[in-house]
Scaffold this active site. Sequence first.
Site, short mmCIF file in Angstrom:
data_model
loop_
_atom_site.label_atom_id
_atom_site.label_comp_id
_atom_site.label_asym_id
_atom_site.label_seq_id
_atom_site.Cartn_x
_atom_site.Cartn_y
_atom_site.Cartn_z
CG ASP A 124 46.41 43.47 52.48
OD1 ASP A 124 45.30 44.30 52.35
OD2 ASP A 124 46.40 42.45 52.61
CG HIS A 183 43.60 41.76 50.46
ND1 HIS A 183 44.22 41.22 51.67
CD2 HIS A 183 42.62 40.85 50.36
CE1 HIS A 183 43.76 39.97 52.11
NE2 HIS A 183 42.78 39.83 51.25
CG ASP A 184 42.79 41.45 44.68
OD1 ASP A 184 42.17 40.65 45.56
OD2 ASP A 184 41.86 41.85 43.78
CB SER A 186 42.47 36.87 52.14
OG SER A 186 41.23 37.64 52.37
NE ARG A 243 33.64 40.42 43.69
CZ ARG A 243 34.85 39.65 44.10
NH1 ARG A 243 34.88 39.30 45.36
NH2 ARG A 243 35.84 39.38 43.05
#
Length: 399
Positions: free
Chosen positions: A337, A370-371, A171, A241
Amino acid sequence: MPVHPTLADVETDGGQNLRLAEANSPSSKVLRLPESEPLRLACDQLLAPISIAYETYGQLNADKSNAILICHALTGDQYVASQHPVTKKPGWWSTLVGPGKPVDTDRFFVISPNILGGCMGSTGPASIDPKTGKPYGLNFPVITIGDMVNAQARLIDHLGIDQLFTVIGGSMGGMQVLEWAASHPERVFSAVPIATAAWHSSQNIAFHEVGRQAVMADPEWCGGDYHSFGKVPRNGLSVARMAAHITYLSEDALHRKFGRSLQERSKVTFSFNADFQVESYLRHQGSTFVDRFDANSYLYITRAMDYFDLAAERGDVLANAFRGTKARFCVVSFTSDWLYPTRESREIVHALNAVAANVSFVEIDSNNGHDAFLLEEPEFFATIRGFLTAAGTRRGLKV
């Protein structure tokens, strides 16, 4: 909350005070650069003095050829493989980094710094401005990914390392990897940019702007001077967040985990309570994040990502960033992602191909979004282990 929390404050007020204490007196190693060694930033300001908090794992070999620099993502820190002093949780990449793991600390010397602008001991907006004796707040200069990398280069100089065996990160960490390869090519033997891009897309800038506006709209933000008033923009940072966390997941991952399940109730309440489990999950993510992160750091780091454009600084030709490179690259993306989709990794690979660079590319089939780069994905782990083993052989490192 006082500007300088005492141990008693930490014991009675928990997360935020502990986090603020770590910002100024980190538990990790710290490189302190004096006033006489300022860092010239992209905005043309000089920043000094500077602290760079970092952790190391493993041993540096005799010829200093086995050093791996790990670059963290937006909300990461130096505690890549050791317990976080605020949350008490394991390191954010403890599944990947450690003895016998793909980034094997029995073999490699791992360096993991907190970025410039961060809030875990490296100089950032929560640090004390020596001119005022108060946290910088919005008096902290706007920084870039290049500034972060140049600060890391000071740390590598301090450790006496001429060339890093590998620079690796996902990232925003991947952006730093690319910046290292482009700006300090002679100091990078190999590079592993993961789930990243050579420039921040308009969609990602848009998501960041939503988060920043949420923080700045919170009345507790106090124009960025909340520390002086003993306040924290909890609601704004929590919303920021929550919005960002959605982009870290895939639709499949969210559906698999939550579906439309209700949170500890059998029917909806016809209110704005957290009826659904996914709502409760996001609220939890937001509230716990506030305890370990600084709101102003969030503003500055997201801005640095927005400004990142490796091609724009080099005639709008991405290949120019890698012209003449001798480094070996392993570019990794994940199929689900949508924050940094595979096509953006392919653009990096095409640019490397254009200058005949040594590059491998792997798209990992994963539905974790993405994680995925933070999770124990077997194919991903095998890729990292295989690449480092091959590069190590080429480097002449003992197995």
